[in-house]
Design a protein around this motif. Structure first.
Motif, short mmCIF file in Angstrom:
data_model
loop_
_atom_site.label_atom_id
_atom_site.label_comp_id
_atom_site.label_asym_id
_atom_site.label_seq_id
_atom_site.Cartn_x
_atom_site.Cartn_y
_atom_site.Cartn_z
N GLY A 280 34.17 -0.76 13.87
CA GLY A 280 33.93 -2.20 13.84
C GLY A 280 32.87 -2.58 12.81
N THR A 281 32.26 -3.72 13.04
CA THR A 281 31.30 -4.28 12.08
C THR A 281 30.10 -3.36 11.90
OG1 THR A 281 31.95 -6.52 12.70
CG2 THR A 281 29.85 -6.26 11.58
N ALA A 282 29.72 -3.15 10.65
CA ALA A 282 28.56 -2.31 10.33
C ALA A 282 27.33 -3.20 10.18
CB ALA A 282 28.82 -1.53 9.04
N PHE A 283 26.39 -3.06 11.10
CA PHE A 283 25.17 -3.86 11.08
C PHE A 283 24.04 -3.13 10.36
CE2 PHE A 283 27.45 -5.61 14.78
CZ PHE A 283 27.46 -6.94 14.42
N ARG A 284 22.95 -3.85 10.16
CA ARG A 284 21.84 -3.31 9.38
C ARG A 284 20.93 -2.38 10.19
NH1 ARG A 284 20.36 -8.21 11.33
NH2 ARG A 284 18.16 -8.58 11.90
N GLU A 285 21.03 -2.39 11.50
CA GLU A 285 20.12 -1.61 12.33
C GLU A 285 20.39 -0.11 12.22
OE1 GLU A 285 20.33 -5.70 13.85
OE2 GLU A 285 21.87 -4.18 13.50
N VAL A 286 19.34 0.67 12.36
CA VAL A 286 19.47 2.12 12.46
C VAL A 286 20.05 2.45 13.84
CG1 VAL A 286 18.23 4.31 12.49
CG2 VAL A 286 17.56 2.53 10.87
N LEU A 287 21.09 3.27 13.87
CA LEU A 287 21.78 3.59 15.12
C LEU A 287 21.46 5.01 15.58
CD1 LEU A 287 25.32 2.14 14.28
CD2 LEU A 287 23.46 1.03 15.54
N PRO A 288 21.36 5.23 16.87
CA PRO A 288 21.12 6.60 17.37
C PRO A 288 22.16 7.60 16.89
CG PRO A 288 20.83 4.98 19.13
CD PRO A 288 21.42 4.24 17.96
N GLY A 289 23.40 7.13 16.71
CA GLY A 289 24.47 8.03 16.29
C GLY A 289 24.25 8.64 14.92
N TRP A 290 23.40 8.01 14.11
CA TRP A 290 23.11 8.56 12.79
C TRP A 290 22.52 9.97 12.89
CZ3 TRP A 290 20.54 4.29 9.27
CH2 TRP A 290 21.37 3.16 9.23
N PHE A 291 21.80 10.22 13.96
CA PHE A 291 21.04 11.47 14.09
C PHE A 291 21.76 12.50 14.97
CE2 PHE A 291 18.32 7.75 13.63
CZ PHE A 291 17.66 8.05 12.45
N SER A 292 23.01 12.25 15.29
CA SER A 292 23.77 13.19 16.10
C SER A 292 24.07 14.45 15.28
CB SER A 292 25.07 12.56 16.58
OG SER A 292 25.90 12.23 15.47
N ALA A 293 24.31 15.54 15.96
CA ALA A 293 24.55 16.82 15.29
C ALA A 293 25.75 16.77 14.34
CB ALA A 293 24.74 17.92 16.34
N PRO A 294 26.89 16.17 14.72
CA PRO A 294 28.01 16.12 13.77
C PRO A 294 27.68 15.38 12.48
CG PRO A 294 28.77 15.63 15.99
CD PRO A 294 27.28 15.64 16.04
N ILE A 295 26.93 14.27 12.57
CA ILE A 295 26.60 13.51 11.36
C ILE A 295 25.62 14.29 10.49
CG2 ILE A 295 25.59 11.37 10.50
CD1 ILE A 295 28.38 11.09 11.77
N VAL A 296 24.64 14.94 11.11
CA VAL A 296 23.70 15.77 10.34
C VAL A 296 24.44 16.90 9.63
CG1 VAL A 296 21.72 17.33 10.51
CG2 VAL A 296 21.75 15.20 11.83
N LEU A 297 25.39 17.52 10.32
CA LEU A 297 26.18 18.59 9.71
C LEU A 297 27.03 18.04 8.56
CD1 LEU A 297 27.27 21.47 9.59
CD2 LEU A 297 28.91 20.85 11.40
N LEU A 298 27.64 16.89 8.77
CA LEU A 298 28.46 16.29 7.71
C LEU A 298 27.61 15.90 6.50
CD1 LEU A 298 30.85 14.12 9.89
CD2 LEU A 298 31.54 15.97 8.36
N LEU A 299 26.37 15.46 6.73
CA LEU A 299 25.49 15.17 5.61
C LEU A 299 25.19 16.44 4.82
CD1 LEU A 299 23.64 13.38 3.93
CD2 LEU A 299 21.86 13.70 5.66
N ALA A 300 24.95 17.54 5.52
CA ALA A 300 24.70 18.82 4.84
C ALA A 300 25.92 19.23 4.02
CB ALA A 300 24.35 19.89 5.86
N LEU A 301 27.11 19.06 4.57
CA LEU A 301 28.33 19.38 3.83
C LEU A 301 28.51 18.45 2.64
CD1 LEU A 301 30.89 20.07 6.73
CD2 LEU A 301 29.55 21.71 5.40
N THR A 302 28.11 17.18 2.80
CA THR A 302 28.21 16.23 1.69
C THR A 302 27.30 16.64 0.54
OG1 THR A 302 28.74 14.43 3.23
CG2 THR A 302 27.97 13.81 1.03
N VAL A 303 26.08 17.06 0.86
CA VAL A 303 25.15 17.51 -0.18
C VAL A 303 25.71 18.75 -0.87
CG1 VAL A 303 22.84 18.41 -0.61
CG2 VAL A 303 23.16 16.49 0.97
N ALA A 304 26.17 19.72 -0.08
CA ALA A 304 26.74 20.93 -0.67
C ALA A 304 28.00 20.60 -1.47
CB ALA A 304 27.07 21.94 0.43
N GLY A 305 28.79 19.67 -0.96
CA GLY A 305 30.00 19.28 -1.66
C GLY A 305 29.71 18.55 -2.96
#
Length: 539
Positions: A280-305
């Motif tokens: 749904g709509t993407a708001f400006r607030e920082v969300l708890p889900g940003w810091f979940s393990a899957p997102i952190v792992l995906l960020l690491a893969l994005t950097v490596a990629g």
């Protein structure tokens, strides 16, 4: 040594057919959300209310109201569509749907040029098809899906640019970039990445004709941008409201504290979350889900990629890097927030990095294990967005169903009823009331301020002093229901609701203030003031 047939990593005879099937699934996701035809929500209705009654000349030469901003071509094209089909939710969003499907279609040639393996191509196309945020913004009356389309178009034309065909390729790139400036505000950053990378590459390779061609392309882009700036960008709201609204979304460059450094980490996580998990709509607030393990792992893969992409196709990698630096620079100058829907155009670069990582795994070994590991990684990467978008097939996003709330009132109103609206909801009412047969329903508008109790009592007092006022329908958005408990508490203290009708992102409350002591007191005072002299019976 030959690999046995059942271990070969190409289980399908026509990979292109399977990729088209992935694209088809992505189209189905978008059509399902679009055809659900949800109610306009707050941001959309603010744009509609300043758009719907304007002609073409007013759209072009006059700034939008309600602190709204949108590219000129976007407004003109939507105006043409609504002129043909009428002003409805589906007609207002039709251009976004077309942009979303076109951007998805461009994923095929982009993936085909960048990634040799089917697993990497399927990763990129699958992410573009199933990303829940791309699905959602294909059915919203906002320009953000146009940002993604323009990014994909310029990306494709950039990676296919060849010195041997520099005149032809430069013409297409010049025309596409010049047109994109009018359809997307964010494309300026992508054009900076594309133009700088190609111009420097042609200079380094001593391709004089191609370098001159890219110089001409840059001049065309600058001319188009200058015209757009005069007609549109210079008229954007500059009253401080938007800067205050996005205050935490500007890059702290140079960073001077740990909090500043933390901002960049949060921004990176937020970008990955936006593309992979945002529903749904993407708001400006920082969300708890940003810091979940899957997102952190995906960020690491994005950097490596990203590093892998630089090795596989330096042009695409540098284009993404320069575009990112450009938008961060504008953000540091408080010219462009780096957050949420405003950076939706960067999501394809995240997907490129993830697909490049899959390609790197595929190329690690020539034995059968590498391709199969790449296939497993591809499936794991697209699993999250596929699951989330599949959920919307059954439960489409329906944020702030104010249309449903007003439909309920229209079906249950009685003579003498009226509606009480806040500044959050009166734009909805003005748009939907004539369409739902509520144009004759009296309305009392409430403007939220710091002193909630005083404002509520003042509004109810106006209702009490109206001799024709009956029951009061209160329409509330989720912002009021979730974030403004004082509003509801002040109403309930005067008169508890006769009933409450909760909906998706909205609610309807029915009150009757007439029997309350508060209302009786003001009605009695009004009657006393209006009574003629001697009416009390005294000599």
């Amino acid at each position: 040594m030959k690999t046995t047939s059942w271990l070969r990593p190409e289980p399908m005879r026509s990979p292109a057919l399977w990729l088209w099937l992935v694209v088809t699934v992505g189209v189905v996701f978008r059509l399902r959300q679009y055809l659900f035809n949800r109610s306009l929500w707050h941001d959309e209705i603010l744009l509609v209310s300043t758009f719907v009654d304007r002609g073409f000349s007013e759209l072009i030469f006059q700034p939008l109201g309600n602190n709204q901003a949108a590219p000129l071509a976007f407004l003109v094209l939507v105006k043409a569509i609504t002129g043909l089909f009428g002003t409805h939710e589906w007609s207002l969003r039709l251009l976004s749907l077309v942009c979303g499907i076109a951007a998805l279609g461009l994923a095929l040639p982009v993936a085909g040029r960048l990634f040799p393996s089917f697993a990497a191509r399927a990763t990129f196309v699958g992410l573009m098809a199933a990303s829940p945020v791309l699905v959602y913004y294909s059915s919203e009356f906002k320009q953000y899906q146009g940002d993604v389309l323009c990014t994909m178009l310029i990306l494709w034309l950039t990676i296919r640019f060849k010195p041997a065909h520099c005149v032809r390729d430069a013409i297409w790139l010049g025309l596409a970039g010049a047109a994109s400036v009018w359809l997307s505000h964010a494309i300026d950053f992508v054009l900076a990445g594309s133009g700088m990378v190609l111009w420097l590459e042609m200079a380094r390779r001593r391709e004089r004709s191609a370098w001159l061609a890219m110089t001409a392309v840059g001049m065309v882009w600058l001319t188009s941008f200058a015209a757009d700036y005069v007609l549109s960008l210079s008229l954007l709201p500059n009253d401080g409201y938007l800067s205050g609204f996005w205050a935490t979304s500007f890059a702290p460059i140079p960073p001077s504290s740990l909090d500043d450094l933390r901002w960049f980490g949060e921004a990176a996580l937020g970008l990955v979350y936006l593309g992979m998990h945002q529903m749904g709509t993407a708001f400006r607030e920082v969300l708890p889900g940003w810091f979940s393990a899957p997102i952190v792992l995906l960020l690491a893969l994005t950097v490596a990629g990203s590093a892998a992409l630089a090795h596989q196709n330096g042009r695409a990698a540098m284009m993404g890097a320069v575009s990112l630096m450009a938008v961060l620079g504008a953000s540091a100058l408080h010219l462009y927030p780096f957050r949420a829907r405003l950076i939706l155009f960067l999501v394809p670069f995240v997907f490129l990095a993830l697909a490049a990582f899959v390609q790197q795994v595929h190329d690690l070994t020539r034995r059968w294990a590498g391709p199969w590991l790449a296939a497993a990684l591809a499936i794991a990467t697209v699993a999250m967005p596929v699951r989330l978008s599949a959920h919307t097939l059954v439960h489409p996003n329906n944020y702030q169903d104010l249309r449903g709330a007003l439909q309920y009132i229209a079906a249950h109103r009685e003579p003498g009823d009226h509606v009480m609206l806040s500044s959050w909801t009166h734009h909805f009412y003005n748009f939907y009331a004539p369409r739902l047969g509520l144009g004759d329903l009296p309305q009392f508008e409430y403007t939220p301020t710091i002193n909630e109790v005083h404002n509520i009592r003042a509004t109810v007092r106006r209702i009490c002093l109206d001799p024709h006022a009956g029951r009061t329908w209160v329409v509330a958005t989720n912002q009021i229901v979730s974030n403004n408990r004082h509003f509801l508490a002040a109403l309930n203290n005067l008169a508890p609701p006769l009933f409450t009708y909760p909906m998706d992102g909205a609610a309807v409350f029915l009150h009757d203030f007439r029997p309350t002591a508060y209302c009786q007191r003001y009605r009695a005072e009004a009657a006393t003031r209006s009574a003629p002299a001697g009416a009390s019976g005294r000599p």
